[in-house]
Structure formats: C-alpha cells, structure tokens
Write an enzyme that holds these catalytic residues in place. Structure first.
Site, PDB file in Angstrom:
ATOM      1  N   GLY A  28      -6.719  -7.308   4.006  1.00  0.00           N
ATOM      2  CA  GLY A  28      -6.653  -8.534   3.196  1.00  0.00           C
ATOM      3  C   GLY A  28      -7.839  -9.479   3.343  1.00  0.00           C
ATOM      4  O   GLY A  28      -8.318 -10.030   2.357  1.00  0.00           O
ATOM      5  N   GLU A  51       4.271  -3.466  10.429  1.00  0.00           N
ATOM      6  CA  GLU A  51       5.155  -3.183   9.298  1.00  0.00           C
ATOM      7  C   GLU A  51       6.609  -3.344   9.735  1.00  0.00           C
ATOM      8  O   GLU A  51       6.917  -3.313  10.941  1.00  0.00           O
ATOM      9  CB  GLU A  51       4.944  -1.749   8.812  1.00  0.00           C
ATOM     10  CG  GLU A  51       3.569  -1.478   8.258  1.00  0.00           C
ATOM     11  CD  GLU A  51       3.232  -2.393   7.094  1.00  0.00           C
ATOM     12  OE1 GLU A  51       3.953  -2.417   6.095  1.00  0.00           O
ATOM     13  OE2 GLU A  51       2.212  -3.114   7.194  1.00  0.00           O
ATOM     14  N   LYS A 110      -3.573   3.221   3.086  1.00  0.00           N
ATOM     15  CA  LYS A 110      -4.747   2.447   2.654  1.00  0.00           C
ATOM     16  C   LYS A 110      -5.914   3.385   2.327  1.00  0.00           C
ATOM     17  O   LYS A 110      -6.649   3.165   1.364  1.00  0.00           O
ATOM     18  CB  LYS A 110      -5.139   1.472   3.768  1.00  0.00           C
ATOM     19  CG  LYS A 110      -4.072   0.410   4.009  1.00  0.00           C
ATOM     20  CD  LYS A 110      -4.277  -0.320   5.316  1.00  0.00           C
ATOM     21  CE  LYS A 110      -3.221  -1.394   5.515  1.00  0.00           C
ATOM     22  NZ  LYS A 110      -3.188  -1.935   6.878  1.00  0.00           N
ATOM     23  N   LYS A 144       0.816  -1.219   0.000  1.00  0.00           N
ATOM     24  CA  LYS A 144       0.000   0.000   0.000  1.00  0.00           C
ATOM     25  C   LYS A 144       0.846   1.263   0.000  1.00  0.00           C
ATOM     26  O   LYS A 144       0.446   2.291  -0.544  1.00  0.00           O
ATOM     27  CB  LYS A 144      -0.976   0.009   1.180  1.00  0.00           C
ATOM     28  CG  LYS A 144      -0.348  -0.195   2.548  1.00  0.00           C
ATOM     29  CD  LYS A 144      -0.369  -1.627   2.973  1.00  0.00           C
ATOM     30  CE  LYS A 144       0.472  -1.852   4.201  1.00  0.00           C
ATOM     31  NZ  LYS A 144       0.244  -3.140   4.827  1.00  0.00           N
ATOM     32  N   ILE A 195     -10.832  -8.811   3.916  1.00  0.00           N
ATOM     33  CA  ILE A 195     -12.089  -8.211   3.430  1.00  0.00           C
ATOM     34  C   ILE A 195     -11.861  -7.836   1.961  1.00  0.00           C
ATOM     35  O   ILE A 195     -10.949  -7.077   1.677  1.00  0.00           O
ATOM     36  CB  ILE A 195     -12.424  -6.902   4.192  1.00  0.00           C
ATOM     37  CG1 ILE A 195     -12.446  -7.117   5.698  1.00  0.00           C
ATOM     38  CG2 ILE A 195     -13.728  -6.312   3.704  1.00  0.00           C
ATOM     39  CD1 ILE A 195     -12.561  -5.814   6.504  1.00  0.00           C
ATOM     40  N   GLY A 209      -1.492  -9.998   8.922  1.00  0.00           N
ATOM     41  CA  GLY A 209      -0.958 -11.328   9.190  1.00  0.00           C
ATOM     42  C   GLY A 209      -0.893 -12.156   7.914  1.00  0.00           C
ATOM     43  O   GLY A 209      -1.485 -11.823   6.894  1.00  0.00           O
ATOM     44  N   GLU A 216      -5.548  -6.277  -4.027  1.00  0.00           N
ATOM     45  CA  GLU A 216      -6.551  -6.565  -2.987  1.00  0.00           C
ATOM     46  C   GLU A 216      -5.908  -6.722  -1.607  1.00  0.00           C
ATOM     47  O   GLU A 216      -6.482  -6.345  -0.578  1.00  0.00           O
ATOM     48  CB  GLU A 216      -7.317  -7.849  -3.359  1.00  0.00           C
ATOM     49  CG  GLU A 216      -8.507  -8.159  -2.490  1.00  0.00           C
ATOM     50  CD  GLU A 216      -9.609  -7.107  -2.607  1.00  0.00           C
ATOM     51  OE1 GLU A 216     -10.239  -6.997  -3.662  1.00  0.00           O
ATOM     52  OE2 GLU A 216      -9.819  -6.383  -1.611  1.00  0.00           O
TER      53      GLU A 216
HETATM   54  P1  NDP Z   1       8.397  -9.106   5.661  1.00  0.00           P
HETATM   55  O1  NDP Z   1       9.344  -8.106   6.222  1.00  0.00           O
HETATM   56  O2  NDP Z   1       7.988 -10.261   6.501  1.00  0.00           O
HETATM   57  O3  NDP Z   1       8.968  -9.678   4.278  1.00  0.00           O
HETATM   58  C1  NDP Z   1       9.611  -8.898   3.330  1.00  0.00           C
HETATM   59  C2  NDP Z   1      10.306  -9.840   2.353  1.00  0.00           C
HETATM   60  O4  NDP Z   1      10.891  -9.065   1.323  1.00  0.00           O
HETATM   61  C3  NDP Z   1      11.413 -10.659   2.990  1.00  0.00           C
HETATM   62  O5  NDP Z   1      11.392 -11.971   2.502  1.00  0.00           O
HETATM   63  C4  NDP Z   1      12.691  -9.942   2.538  1.00  0.00           C
HETATM   64  O6  NDP Z   1      13.795 -10.819   2.385  1.00  0.00           O
HETATM   65  C5  NDP Z   1      12.256  -9.423   1.181  1.00  0.00           C
HETATM   66  N1  NDP Z   1      12.998  -8.234   0.804  1.00  0.00           N
HETATM   67  C6  NDP Z   1      13.034  -7.045   1.434  1.00  0.00           C
HETATM   68  N2  NDP Z   1      13.863  -6.211   0.789  1.00  0.00           N
HETATM   69  C7  NDP Z   1      14.372  -6.886  -0.266  1.00  0.00           C
HETATM   70  C8  NDP Z   1      15.302  -6.572  -1.279  1.00  0.00           C
HETATM   71  N3  NDP Z   1      15.891  -5.385  -1.333  1.00  0.00           N
HETATM   72  N4  NDP Z   1      15.578  -7.535  -2.199  1.00  0.00           N
HETATM   73  C9  NDP Z   1      14.980  -8.738  -2.144  1.00  0.00           C
HETATM   74  N5  NDP Z   1      14.093  -9.103  -1.195  1.00  0.00           N
HETATM   75  C10 NDP Z   1      13.806  -8.182  -0.266  1.00  0.00           C
HETATM   76  O7  NDP Z   1       7.116  -8.265   5.209  1.00  0.00           O
HETATM   77  P2  NDP Z   1       5.618  -8.771   5.075  1.00  0.00           P
HETATM   78  O8  NDP Z   1       5.588 -10.061   4.387  1.00  0.00           O
HETATM   79  O9  NDP Z   1       4.936  -8.622   6.384  1.00  0.00           O
HETATM   80  O10 NDP Z   1       5.021  -7.624   4.150  1.00  0.00           O
HETATM   81  C11 NDP Z   1       5.291  -7.599   2.776  1.00  0.00           C
HETATM   82  C12 NDP Z   1       4.413  -6.568   2.102  1.00  0.00           C
HETATM   83  O11 NDP Z   1       3.056  -6.864   2.378  1.00  0.00           O
HETATM   84  C13 NDP Z   1       4.632  -5.129   2.583  1.00  0.00           C
HETATM   85  O12 NDP Z   1       4.395  -4.260   1.502  1.00  0.00           O
HETATM   86  C14 NDP Z   1       3.531  -4.956   3.621  1.00  0.00           C
HETATM   87  O13 NDP Z   1       3.161  -3.617   3.797  1.00  0.00           O
HETATM   88  C15 NDP Z   1       2.431  -5.738   2.958  1.00  0.00           C
HETATM   89  N6  NDP Z   1       1.394  -6.210   3.856  1.00  0.00           N
HETATM   90  C16 NDP Z   1       1.739  -6.916   4.965  1.00  0.00           C
HETATM   91  C17 NDP Z   1       0.768  -7.376   5.800  1.00  0.00           C
HETATM   92  C18 NDP Z   1       1.079  -8.137   7.029  1.00  0.00           C
HETATM   93  O14 NDP Z   1       0.169  -8.375   7.814  1.00  0.00           O
HETATM   94  N7  NDP Z   1       2.319  -8.531   7.252  1.00  0.00           N
HETATM   95  C19 NDP Z   1      -0.659  -7.133   5.508  1.00  0.00           C
HETATM   96  C20 NDP Z   1      -0.903  -6.393   4.292  1.00  0.00           C
HETATM   97  C21 NDP Z   1       0.096  -5.959   3.509  1.00  0.00           C
HETATM   98  P3  NDP Z   1      14.433 -11.624   3.637  1.00  0.00           P
HETATM   99  O15 NDP Z   1      13.355 -12.517   4.157  1.00  0.00           O
HETATM  100  O16 NDP Z   1      15.552 -12.378   3.061  1.00  0.00           O
HETATM  101  O17 NDP Z   1      14.823 -10.559   4.617  1.00  0.00           O
HETATM  102  N1  HSE Z   2       0.850  -3.482   9.477  1.00  0.00           N
HETATM  103  C1  HSE Z   2      -0.428  -3.640   8.886  1.00  0.00           C
HETATM  104  C2  HSE Z   2      -1.501  -3.693   9.958  1.00  0.00           C
HETATM  105  C3  HSE Z   2      -0.464  -4.894   8.079  1.00  0.00           C
HETATM  106  O1  HSE Z   2      -1.159  -3.845  11.135  1.00  0.00           O
HETATM  107  O2  HSE Z   2      -2.667  -3.593   9.641  1.00  0.00           O
HETATM  108  C4  HSE Z   2      -1.702  -5.041   7.253  1.00  0.00           C
HETATM  109  O3  HSE Z   2      -1.728  -4.089   6.239  1.00  0.00           O
END
Ligand code: NDP
Ligand code: HSE
Length: 443
Positions: A144, A200, A215, A115, A146, A313, A139
């Site tokens: 997520g 985050e 968002k 986002k 909803i 999550g 989406e």
């Molecule tokens: P994480 O920090 O858990 O995962 C990020 C991933 O991206 C990791 O695997 C990391 O690698 C990889 N990464 C980061 N920088 C680089 C780079 N420069 N090159 C290659 N790989 C990279 O984040 P989330 O999974 O929690 O979130 C991911 C996205 O989803 C974000 O945009 C977040 O805002 C969005 N989001 C998250 C939600 C949540 O509840 N967590 C809900 C809704 C949206 P490595 O593992 O090796 O460090």
């Molecule tokens: N950090 C975000 C939250 C993840 O707590 O809602 C979902 O976008």
C-alpha cells in the site's frame, strides 16, 4: 474550492464502504481528516454515504451517525447515493466476490485492497470491468505505501520487465527482522504483528507465503501482460525457518527474506515463485526491515528500479485506497480508464509458466541429523548422483544425544536437482527432517 457553497463546480463522489476493520476504518478517517486537501486536489468531495460490516455495535473510533448502515454488503450496490464501492472485507470468495462482481456488472466502480480475490478471480473481474466500462482499482492490494501498481501500469509501461523481486509481506518481514534483532521466537513475534494490524485474518496466509503469492500474480500480470493465475505459482513460507538459519545466513554475508519473484526465463516462460531466500547484504532488498516492503525491478530501458515503503497496516493501506478514489474522481472529470492489468483482457496471454524446479542458482540446505560418524558419507553420494557440487559445509554443535544442524551451500544447480536430492536425503536413517532448501539470490 474547499467550500461547496462557494464553488458550485465541486463534484461529489459517494462511497459505499464494505468492511470497517483496519483498512475500512482507516479509509473513513483519511476521508474525514484530509477532506479539504482531497477536494482541493481533485475538485471532488469524496464522502462515505453507506457502510456495511458484521457487527453494528462495535466501537471503531469513527463517527457513523451520518451514514447509512446496510445489513448485507450486496445491498450497497443499488443504493442511489453510492457511486463507488470500496471492498475491504477480505477473502477470495463471497461476500467480497459477489459484491465486486455485482458492482462491476452494474457499471459502477470498485476500489479494493483484496489481493486474494484478484489472485483467484482477476481475469473474470478484469473482463467485467472492460465489458461494463467500470473501473476496478486495487493499488492497496500490493504494498500500500508504494504505488507499485501505478508504477508498473503507467510509470514503467514503456519497458519490457525481465525480473521482479519483492518483499511483499509486512508480517513475515517483521517476524524475520524482529527474530534477528531480538532472538525472540516466531509465535511471540507473530502475535505482535497481529496486534499491529499487519496480519491477515488467517495469519497462515502470511507465514505460509500465500499472501505474497496473491500479490506476486498481480505484479506478474502487470509486468508480463499475462493472465493472473495463482495456480501457476510455487509457494513456500517462513514457517520452517529457525533462528539458526538467520545466524548462519549472516555468516554467509546474507539475510533471509521472504521473496516473491517473477522472472522471464530465456525460453520465454515466466518463473513465479515465493520462497525464503538468502539475499546478499549488498542488495537493497537485504535492508528492507520491520514491516516494510521493497520491490526491485529490471526494465530494458529504465534498468534496475528499487522502491521501499510500508506495505501493511491501517495507514499505508488506507492511503492507497483513498489515492484510488482520488484517481477515480479525476477520471470522472476527464478521461478514459486504463485496463485492469494494463492491457485489454483479450490481449492477456496464459503465461507459459516455469516452476521452482526451473530456478537455477546456488542453494542453502539445512539438515537436521544425528551426530554420528558416516552421516556425511550417506549424504554426499545423493548430492553426487544429482550432480550437485558442494560449495561449503558447516556443522554446528557436537552432541551424541541431541540432533545437530548441518548446513551445505551448493554451486549453481537447478531447483529440480535439489528437490529430487532432498526427497532422497530425507529418507536417510540419520536425517531427522525434510531438508530446508533456500535459494541464494545474486541481486
Ligand atoms: P479486518 O479483519 O480488520 O476487517 C474486515 C472487515 O470486514 C471488518 O469490519 C468486518 O466486520 C468486515 N466483514 C468481514 N466479513 C464480512 C461479511 N461477511 N459481511 C460484512 N462485513 C464483513 O481486515 P483488514 O481491514 O485488515 O483487511 C481488509 C482487506 O484489506 C483484506 O482483503 C486484506 O487482505 C486487505 N489488506 C489488508 C492490509 C492490512 O495491513 N491490514 C494491507 C493490505 C491489504 P466486523 O468488523 O464487524 O467484524
Ligand atoms: N498481511 C499483509 C502483510 C497485509 O503482512 O503484508 C498487507 O497486504
């Protein structure tokens, strides 16, 4: 349809997955565990063929032995066995930005949960999507669990939306409800939310209101046909709230929630604001607890519409990513794509914006003061000068050594009056901190 050998008609959609954190690993797991179901529902086998993350040796609880590992996210774009990029790395800048830009420029589809990226670069990316006929699905970026993007872009598309109010940050809602239920302190509960994968990478985005703001601009664009523009937003987080505020709000028949609101004012401007607010206990939003998200919308024909579900999550977010991949699979079989923000980019207008100053209603104001005679006499002329009428006034505690809280609720006034009065009150000799000012919603 479940076995490719039996059904030569089954198509394949090959995914390049950038990011293998909470959401990336979750996406991988759903695609593996529900592969047959997904294939039955779409006629397409959706498989991850290539991945990228920073640390190749990290155990992520998924089997990566059959996929190609690339060293840089952008290397995914030109792989011949990648049809769609799933960007789940995060961050509004590179590498996410260059990956999404580059993929759309090549006419390939993108699915993202990012986002922040869309809040800052949504217009440019929507234009690239339109120019290159390359779908951009998101989406997972808002609540997520909803299907709110689909709801606004498709289900409610026949309505003029007049107001949208949402609890859109699971971390903040988890913190507020856990503090209320257990009396535990802020930092401790934030730590839990991080461990549960809700927060985050930079949790100040959650508690400072920025994530809700990201968002909100996407939902505003979809609701009002305006350009997504994060700069147009008033944003305030939950970091200044105390346990006392939660208790006192309860006595007023309200609960404190971090609300993102996008409201069409009578003069046509769109008020976009994120702020902790007092929400009456009669409102469905007051009962959205823990890490849940809830969104209340008003459409001219549908009336009020309220949805609730998990918004943070691994599970709910990855579920939305895979739903987008499934939509994409169906689209490849049968149809045209919808524009990213519901209308063609050239039809999206720069929203004439309103700010928190334009918000009209009742307010809650908490002051931290020295408990001395005459304090109220210092404060009330300031309120009078700004035409702010007091609805109630409470002082908690009596102490000559310790600061005490005074809570004032006001009759209807404007955000501008409250801001100007607060700036003056903060300078009074017996007032120890900037007043905390929260709108009281009537929803
Ligand atoms: P994480 O920090 O858990 O995962 C990020 C991933 O991206 C990791 O695997 C990391 O690698 C990889 N990464 C980061 N920088 C680089 C780079 N420069 N090159 C290659 N790989 C990279 O984040 P989330 O999974 O929690 O979130 C991911 C996205 O989803 C974000 O945009 C977040 O805002 C969005 N989001 C998250 C939600 C949540 O509840 N967590 C809900 C809704 C949206 P490595 O593992 O090796 O460090
Ligand atoms: N950090 C975000 C939250 C993840 O707590 O809602 C979902 O976008």
């Amino acid at each position: 349809m479940s076995d490719n050998k039996k059904s030569p008609l089954v198509k394949i959609l090959r995914v390049g997955l950038a990011g293998l954190g909470n959401v990336g690993a979750g996406t991988f797991k759903i695609l593996e565990q529900n592969a047959k179901l997904i294939e039955q529902r779409t006629g397409t086998r959706i498989v991850v063929t290539a991945v990228c993350a920073r640390n190749k040796t990290k155990d992520r609880g998924i089997d990566l032995s059959k996929v190609t590992w690339v060293e840089t996210p952008e290397s995914l774009i030109d792989l011949p066995d990648v049809d769609v990029i799933v960007e789940v790395m995060g961050g509004e800048g590179d590498p996410a930005l260059s990956l999404v830009r580059g993929t759309l420029q090549k006419g390939k589809a993108v699915v993202t949960a990012n986002k922040a990226l869309l809040a800052y670069h949504g217009m440019e990316l929507a234009e690239l999507s339109a120019q290159n006929n390359a779908p951009l699905f998101y989406e997972a970026a808002v609540a997520g669990g909803i299907p709110i993007i689909k709801m606004l872009r498709e289900g409610l598309a026949a309505n003029r939306i007049s107001g949208l109010y949402g609890i859109m940050n699971g971390t903040c809602n988890y913190i507020l409800t856990t503090m209320e239920k257990t009396g535990r302190d802020f930092a401790d509960v934030l730590n839990d939310a991080q461990n549960l994968g809700y927060a985050e990478a930079d949790p100040t985005l959650d508690v400072g209101g920025g994530d809700s703001g990201h968002k909100l601009v996407l939902l505003s664009a979809l609701s009002y046909g305006c350009q997504p523009d994060f700069q147009n937003l008033s944003v305030e987080g939950i970091d200044r709230l105390s346990a006392d505020d939660i208790v006192i709000a309860g006595e007023f028949g309200a609960r404190i929630k971090l609300i993102g609101q996008a409201v069409k004012l009578d003069d046509g401007r769109i008020l976009q604001m994120v702020s902790p607010c007092l929400v009456p206990k009669t409102s469905p939003l007051a009962h959205v607890d823990d890490a849940l998200n809830g969104i209340l919308m008003h459409g001219d024909f549908v009336g009020p519409s309220f949805v609730e579900g998990r918004g943070a999550g691994e599970g709910p977010t990855a579920s939305a990513i895979v739903a987008d991949l499934m939509d994409l699979a169906c689209l490849r079989t049968c149809g045209a794509i919808r524009p990213v923000f519901g209308a063609e980019p050239h039809d999206l207008k720069a929203a004439p914006s309103a700010s928190r100053d334009d918000w009209t209603g009742e307010f809650y104001m908490r002051l931290v003061v020295h408990d001395r005679p005459g304090v109220i006499a210092e404060i009330s002329p300031v309120l009078r000068d700004h035409k702010i009428s007091i609805e109630s006034l409470i002082q908690r505690g009596r102490s000559e050594d310790q600061p005490v809280n005074i809570v004032i609720t006001t009759h209807e006034t404007t955000g501008a009056s409250l801001r100007q009065a607060s700036e003056k009150i903060e300078l009074l000799p017996n007032v120890l901190a900037a007043p905390l000012v929260l709108p009281i919603l009537k929803i």
